[in-house]
Structures are given as C-alpha cells and as structure tokens.
Write a protein that holds these residues in place. Structure first.
Motif, short mmCIF file in Angstrom:
data_model
loop_
_atom_site.label_atom_id
_atom_site.label_comp_id
_atom_site.label_asym_id
_atom_site.label_seq_id
_atom_site.Cartn_x
_atom_site.Cartn_y
_atom_site.Cartn_z
N LEU A 125 42.54 -62.37 -8.00
CA LEU A 125 43.44 -63.53 -7.99
C LEU A 125 42.64 -64.81 -7.75
O LEU A 125 43.05 -65.67 -6.96
CB LEU A 125 44.52 -63.35 -6.92
CG LEU A 125 45.42 -62.12 -7.10
CD1 LEU A 125 46.34 -61.92 -5.91
CD2 LEU A 125 46.24 -62.24 -8.39
N GLY A 126 41.47 -64.89 -8.39
CA GLY A 126 40.67 -66.10 -8.34
C GLY A 126 39.77 -66.24 -7.12
O GLY A 126 38.98 -67.18 -7.04
N GLU A 127 39.88 -65.31 -6.18
CA GLU A 127 39.10 -65.43 -4.96
C GLU A 127 37.97 -64.41 -4.95
O GLU A 127 38.17 -63.26 -5.37
CB GLU A 127 40.01 -65.13 -3.76
CG GLU A 127 40.18 -66.27 -2.80
CD GLU A 127 41.05 -65.80 -1.63
OE1 GLU A 127 40.47 -65.50 -0.59
OE2 GLU A 127 42.28 -65.69 -1.81
N ASP A 128 36.81 -64.82 -4.46
CA ASP A 128 35.68 -63.89 -4.36
C ASP A 128 35.92 -62.93 -3.19
O ASP A 128 36.00 -63.34 -2.04
CB ASP A 128 34.38 -64.68 -4.14
CG ASP A 128 33.17 -63.76 -4.17
OD1 ASP A 128 33.35 -62.53 -4.30
OD2 ASP A 128 32.04 -64.28 -4.08
N ILE A 129 36.07 -61.68 -3.50
CA ILE A 129 36.36 -60.71 -2.44
C ILE A 129 35.16 -59.81 -2.15
O ILE A 129 35.25 -58.87 -1.37
CB ILE A 129 37.55 -59.79 -2.82
CG1 ILE A 129 37.26 -59.04 -4.14
CG2 ILE A 129 38.84 -60.57 -2.92
CD1 ILE A 129 38.06 -57.77 -4.29
N SER A 130 34.00 -60.09 -2.78
CA SER A 130 32.92 -59.12 -2.69
C SER A 130 32.36 -58.96 -1.29
O SER A 130 31.68 -57.98 -1.00
CB SER A 130 31.82 -59.43 -3.69
OG SER A 130 31.54 -60.81 -3.72
N LYS A 131 32.67 -59.89 -0.38
CA LYS A 131 32.18 -59.74 0.99
C LYS A 131 33.25 -59.21 1.95
O LYS A 131 32.99 -59.01 3.12
CB LYS A 131 31.66 -61.09 1.51
CG LYS A 131 30.57 -61.69 0.62
CD LYS A 131 29.24 -61.82 1.33
CE LYS A 131 28.05 -61.80 0.37
NZ LYS A 131 28.26 -62.56 -0.90
N LEU A 132 34.46 -59.03 1.44
CA LEU A 132 35.55 -58.62 2.33
C LEU A 132 35.44 -57.14 2.71
O LEU A 132 34.91 -56.32 1.97
CB LEU A 132 36.91 -58.84 1.65
CG LEU A 132 37.32 -60.30 1.37
CD1 LEU A 132 38.73 -60.33 0.82
CD2 LEU A 132 37.21 -61.14 2.63
N THR A 133 35.97 -56.81 3.90
CA THR A 133 35.98 -55.42 4.35
C THR A 133 37.01 -54.62 3.55
O THR A 133 37.92 -55.20 2.93
CB THR A 133 36.41 -55.33 5.82
OG1 THR A 133 37.72 -55.88 5.93
CG2 THR A 133 35.45 -56.10 6.72
N PRO A 134 36.89 -53.29 3.56
CA PRO A 134 37.91 -52.48 2.88
C PRO A 134 39.32 -52.78 3.38
O PRO A 134 40.26 -52.85 2.58
CB PRO A 134 37.50 -51.04 3.24
CG PRO A 134 36.04 -51.11 3.50
CD PRO A 134 35.79 -52.47 4.10
N GLN A 135 39.47 -53.00 4.70
CA GLN A 135 40.81 -53.29 5.24
C GLN A 135 41.38 -54.55 4.62
O GLN A 135 42.54 -54.60 4.21
CB GLN A 135 40.81 -53.50 6.76
CG GLN A 135 40.30 -52.36 7.57
CD GLN A 135 38.80 -52.46 7.74
OE1 GLN A 135 38.05 -51.74 7.08
NE2 GLN A 135 38.35 -53.34 8.60
N ALA A 136 40.55 -55.60 4.58
CA ALA A 136 41.03 -56.87 4.05
C ALA A 136 41.47 -56.70 2.60
O ALA A 136 42.46 -57.30 2.17
CB ALA A 136 39.93 -57.92 4.17
N ARG A 137 40.75 -55.87 1.86
CA ARG A 137 41.10 -55.71 0.44
C ARG A 137 42.41 -54.94 0.29
O ARG A 137 43.22 -55.25 -0.58
CB ARG A 137 39.97 -54.98 -0.29
CG ARG A 137 38.69 -55.82 -0.24
CD ARG A 137 37.64 -55.26 -1.13
NE ARG A 137 36.32 -55.70 -0.70
CZ ARG A 137 35.23 -55.60 -1.45
NH1 ARG A 137 35.30 -55.07 -2.66
NH2 ARG A 137 34.07 -56.01 -0.99
N VAL A 138 42.61 -53.93 1.15
CA VAL A 138 43.88 -53.20 1.10
C VAL A 138 45.03 -54.17 1.39
O VAL A 138 46.06 -54.14 0.73
CB VAL A 138 43.89 -52.02 2.10
CG1 VAL A 138 45.28 -51.40 2.19
CG2 VAL A 138 42.87 -50.97 1.69
N GLU A 139 44.81 -55.05 2.37
CA GLU A 139 45.86 -56.01 2.70
C GLU A 139 46.17 -56.94 1.54
O GLU A 139 47.31 -57.38 1.37
CB GLU A 139 45.46 -56.82 3.94
CG GLU A 139 45.73 -56.05 5.22
CD GLU A 139 45.07 -56.68 6.44
OE1 GLU A 139 44.93 -57.91 6.48
OE2 GLU A 139 44.70 -55.92 7.35
N LEU A 140 45.15 -57.24 0.73
CA LEU A 140 45.40 -58.07 -0.46
C LEU A 140 46.15 -57.31 -1.55
O LEU A 140 46.65 -57.92 -2.50
CB LEU A 140 44.07 -58.57 -1.03
CG LEU A 140 43.33 -59.65 -0.26
CD1 LEU A 140 42.01 -59.97 -0.93
CD2 LEU A 140 44.19 -60.91 -0.16
N GLY A 141 46.19 -55.97 -1.44
CA GLY A 141 46.91 -55.18 -2.43
C GLY A 141 46.00 -54.42 -3.39
O GLY A 141 46.47 -53.94 -4.42
#
Ligand code: ATP
Ligand code: MG
Lengths: 234, 288
Positions: A61-77
C-alpha cells in the motif's frame, strides 16, 4: 497493493532470491510457480518478514515494509497460510482460530470473524472443540486457511495449499480460494502444480533458482518455453 | 500407622510447592528450550530477600512478597534479555553452562552479602500447628499447599483461557507458526521466563517459615525441580504437579523412616526407579 522491488534475500547472508521484481494489484489473484527449491517459500517468508532481505524493497500500500517485524506485517493484513499447514496440533479448532485473530488489529473483531470463517467452512464449525492434530490433511488445510482469515487478511498468501491432499479436497480448497477472490480478497497462490494454478490465477510468476524466469497472464505463461524449462530444470 | 499418615501428609503438602517450582521450569523449557540450572539459586535469592526485609523492617515473609515478586520478576526479565537470549539458538550446552555460571554468581553473591551462617526468618505462623487425630501438621505447610495449588490452577486457567496463555502454548507447539499469527515470540519467551522467576519468589516465601537458609542450598532445589520436571514430562501440567507430590512424599518418607544418607537419597532412588519403567515420565498422554 504489493510491489517487490529488486529483492535479494536468503539465509545466513547467502542469497536464495536474486533481484526479484513483482507486483500484485488489489483484488488480484496471482500465482507463484516453480519447481522444488525454486525459492517460493523463501519469497513468501520474505513478504511475511520471517526472512530478512539482503537488499531491495517491499512496498505494501505504498509503504516500505521491508524492515517491519512479522507482527507488524500481520497487523497490516499481510497474512500467510504456511506450507504444511502448521496448525497447532494440541489445541482445539476454536483455539487455533482464536490464535489466528490474535494480532492487535484483528483481536477486537474475533467473534464476527469466527462466524464468517465457520460460514465458509461449516465442517470446522461442527467440531470446534476437537484438537487440530486429530483432523485429516484436508480439514487441517481448511483450518489453516480459516486461521489466516481470522487475521483479517488484506493479502492472503497461500503456500502450496494442495500439498498432500486428495483430488477431491484439492478441488474443494480451490473452490474456496475462488470464492475468497470473488469476495474481493487479494491472493498470492504459491504452487508447484502448474495446470491447477494456471486455471485459477489470472497472472503468474515462475521462479527458477531464485529468479523470475517467466511472468504474465496465465495464457502467456503457459505457452512460454521458459516455464517448461524452469520445471524441467533445463 | 500415625507415622505413615504423618509422612504422607507432610510430603503432599510440600510436594505441591515442588510441583509449582517445576511448572515454572517446564513453562520456560516449553517456550525457549532453556533448562535453567540456576532455578534453585533464584529460590535462595527470594528467601534471602525475605530475610533482608525482615532484618530491616521486621517484615513477615508473607508480606515481603509484595516486594520480592515484582522485583524478582523484573530480575528474571533482565536475566533473560541480557544473558540467556543471546545464547538461545546456539549450543544447548552453552545455555546450560551459562545458567550454571549464574548459579555460582548468585550463590557467592548471597554468601558475600549475608555470610555463610544458617539464618532463619521468623513468621507469625511459623510455630502454629494443626492437629488432626495423630497427625501434626505445620500451618506454613498448609498455607504452602493451598497457595501452590491455587496458583497452579490459576496458571492452568491462564494457559487455557487467555490470549497470553494461548500464545505461550502456540510458541511451544510451533514457534514459526506462532510468529506467522503475529505473536511476538521473543516477547513471550521473556515474559515466560520472568513469570517463572516471579513464581520462585512466591515459592520462596512459602517454603521459608521454619526452614534455616544457607547460600548454598539452591542446588538442592534445582535438583528437586529437575526431578519433578523430568518425571512430569517437561511440559505436561498435570504430570508435573503429580511429580511434585511424588517427590515430596518420597522425601518425607525418607526423612521419617530411614536414617542418614539413605533417607535423603530416597527421592532420587524413586526417581530412577520410575524412569526405568517409564522413560518418558509419568504422563500417559502426550504433552499438552
Ligand atoms: N531455513 C533455511 N536455511 C537455509 N537454507 C534454506 C532454508 N529454507 C530453504 N533453504 C534453501 O533455499 C532454497 C529455496 O528453498 P524454498 O523452500 O524457498 O523452495 P520452494 O520453492 O518453497 O520449494 P518447495 O516446492 O520444495 O517448497 C533451497 O535451496 C533451500 O535449500
Ligand atoms: Mg516451499
């Protein structure tokens, strides 16, 4: 919705994936094909944050997520239904589903979400207290998908959902996948089974030894000689 | 006959607390694969904290837990984050060595501060007795039994019916899948270790009244806990509580019926005997 930009990733600093570029639009159902060890699971785990990128970016969704934790990514959907299903065998179906919706974002809506999942898989609803370990492979796959839906997925990534299932269950699971797609869910479908995937996914990527060997809509990929060679390892 | 009841009662009462000690160790093992050989020394630490609070403020050990439980929980979290976590995932033996080293540090730290003389921490219930027929029970033992069982039941409910408890079980059953659910596995491991140490602070207060304490007694508690955990099947809740009762009873029988070293060895003899016939421990079904 998802954009993979020159992604290099692997284990212990040794790259498995080399400069992957791929895109998934909202509402799309995209296939990710490849022979054994092509790097399909590594790619899906990079999207989930379980494998750290060496270089490149992943945009969601336009945001760089490559540094996010697995939890944060699950929260994003961004939700993965893993290869081999990996249900929690010593817990009941109900507990497995509750765990699916444990992330901070989905937690509040678990009762409604559980209703929906049971509506989709009545078979799970009939045996909520049965332990997941005692289910058949096909039922475990239903549970694994149901558990993923509990997380309120925006992008559902299925890693080899047909693995080890009887033809009847494979058909059933793919009907469910079609239904989820029809309801608007964005789906990344990882499979070894070429023909099955080409029938259900509109667009496909073919991985070969960590690189994209072929891509395009199902028809193009089917007729691309590189697809054959990726599978035959030529 | 009355001796038999006496031994049984005493063993059961203390055994419940042994079970509680072992539940903490089993939980930590279940989520991180760490066997903490400084387990018993944290019990010593808890007891000596009670002694210090008594010396300074004449505080009863049962009251001291208001301070010792949060303090030791925090210490547990820090120990896990800074000492144990960097080692997890390496050689299992490195973690064992680390916790053995921690045991020596705790033991000698306590020795430096409190000296080596056996010390007592009085409590208002210390000498209260309850007499049932021919059986004489000490009130602190009864309190220890009731509180330990209540805590064990509380833990059980927590594991079954709360999100945190389900996270602990999920990490135990499949850490990779747990992470895919959005569970912060590292956080669950820290909190479980902290919880395990916090339980020890409570158990320390329960075991303290009437017991002379010495800096080097930690090893004995570590060994007892290990016996119980292995008997119970490492992560089986009911098995561990049962193992605690068996070791407690074996110990009571040993000290009441047998003289000298054989009496003290009885729990270990029983342990070896059970393991010979049931190498996987007491549990019938698989670990939950
Ligand atoms: N945890 C790991 N550590 C080191 N190397 C790994 C790990 N997982 C996979 N690999 C390696 O990465 C490469 C790609 O594996 P991956 O599991 O991504 O393939 P795949 O396409 O999913 O295969 P399959 O169809 O068998 O599931 C393989 O060479 C594999 O040996
Ligand atoms: Mg794979």
């Amino acid at each position: 919705m998802l954009e993979i930009d020159n992604l290099v990733a692997g284990y212990g600093g040794v790259p498995v994936l080399r400069e992957i570029n791929a895109k998934i639009a909202a509402g799309e159902i995209v296939g990710l094909l490849g022979a054994n060890n092509a790097g399909k699971t590594t790619l899906i785990n990079s999207l989930s944050g379980m494998v750290k990128p060496i270089s490149g970016r992943i945009l969601f969704l336009g945001e760089d997520i490559s540094k996010l934790t697995p939890q944060a990514r699950v929260e994003l959907g961004i939700v993965q239904v893993p290869e081999g299903r990996l249900v929690f065998p010593e817990m009941s179906i109900r507990e497995n589903l509750l765990l699916g919706g444990i992330n901070a974002h989905a937690r509040k809506h678990r009762p409604q979400q559980m209703e929906k999942v049971i509506g989709l898989f009545p078979r799970l609803g009939e045996r909520l207290t049965q332990s997941a370990g005692s289910l058949s492979g096909g039922e475990q796959q239903m549970l694994a998908i149901g558990r993923g839906l509990m997380a309120e997925a925006k992008l559902l990534m299925l890693d080899e959902p047909s693995l080890g299932l009887s033809p009847l269950f494979v058909q059933y699971i793919f009907e469910i996948i079609d239904k989820l797609h029809a309801d608007g869910l964005t789906i990344l479908l990882v499979e070894q089974n070429l023909n099955l995937t080409l029938r259900h996914a509109r667009r496909c990527y073919v991985l070969e030894r960590g690189q994209v060997a072929a891509e395009g809509d199902a028809e193009t990929v089917k007729n691309d000689p590189r697809t054959r060679s990726a599978y035959l390892g030529l | 006959m009355s001796e038999l009841y006496q031994a049984l009662a005493q063993g059961l009462l203390i055994g419940a607390t042994y079970g509680l000690l072992a539940l903490g160790m089993g939980l930590v093992y279940g989520v991180s694969g760490v066997v903490n050989f400084s387990h018993g020394d944290f019990i010593s630490l808890g007891m000596f904290m009670c002694l210090a609070l008594y010396s300074a403020f004449a505080m009863d050990p049962y009251v001291s837990i208001i301070i010792t439980v949060p303090l030791m929980t925090a210490i547990g979290a820090l120990v896990y984050i800074f000492l144990i976590r960097p080692m997890v995932g390496h050689q299992f033996l490195m973690v064992v060595q680390l916790t053995l080293g921690l045991s020596l540090v705790l033991q000698n730290g306590i020795l430096m501060v409190f000296g080596g003389e056996p010390a007592r921490t009085p409590s208002f219930v210390e000498s209260k007795l309850i007499i049932l027929g021919d059986t004489v029970l000490r009130l602190p033992h009864i309190i220890a039994f009731v509180v330990s069982f209540a805590l064990a039941i509380g833990l059980y409910i927590m594991l079954r019916a709360t999100d945190f408890g389900r996270s602990i079980r999920a990490v135990h059953q499949n850490a990779h899948a747990a992470a895919l659910m959005g569970i912060n596995v590292g956080r669950v491991q820290v909190l479980t270790f902290a919880l395990g140490i916090g339980i020890l602070a409570l158990a320390a207060a329960l075991l303290l009244p009437g017991t002379p304490i010495q800096p080097n007694m930690g090893l004995r508690y570590t060994v007892i806990t290990l016996l119980v955990v292995v008997l119970g099947g490492m992560t089986n809740f009911v098995g561990i509580m049962l193992g605690g009762l068996i070791i407690g009873i074996a110990e009571a029988f040993g000290t009441i019926y047998l003289d000298g070293p054989i009496g003290l060895l009885l729990p270990y003899i029983i342990f070896v005997a059970i393991m010979l016939f049931r190498p996987k421990g007491l549990t019938w079904s698989s670990a939950r």
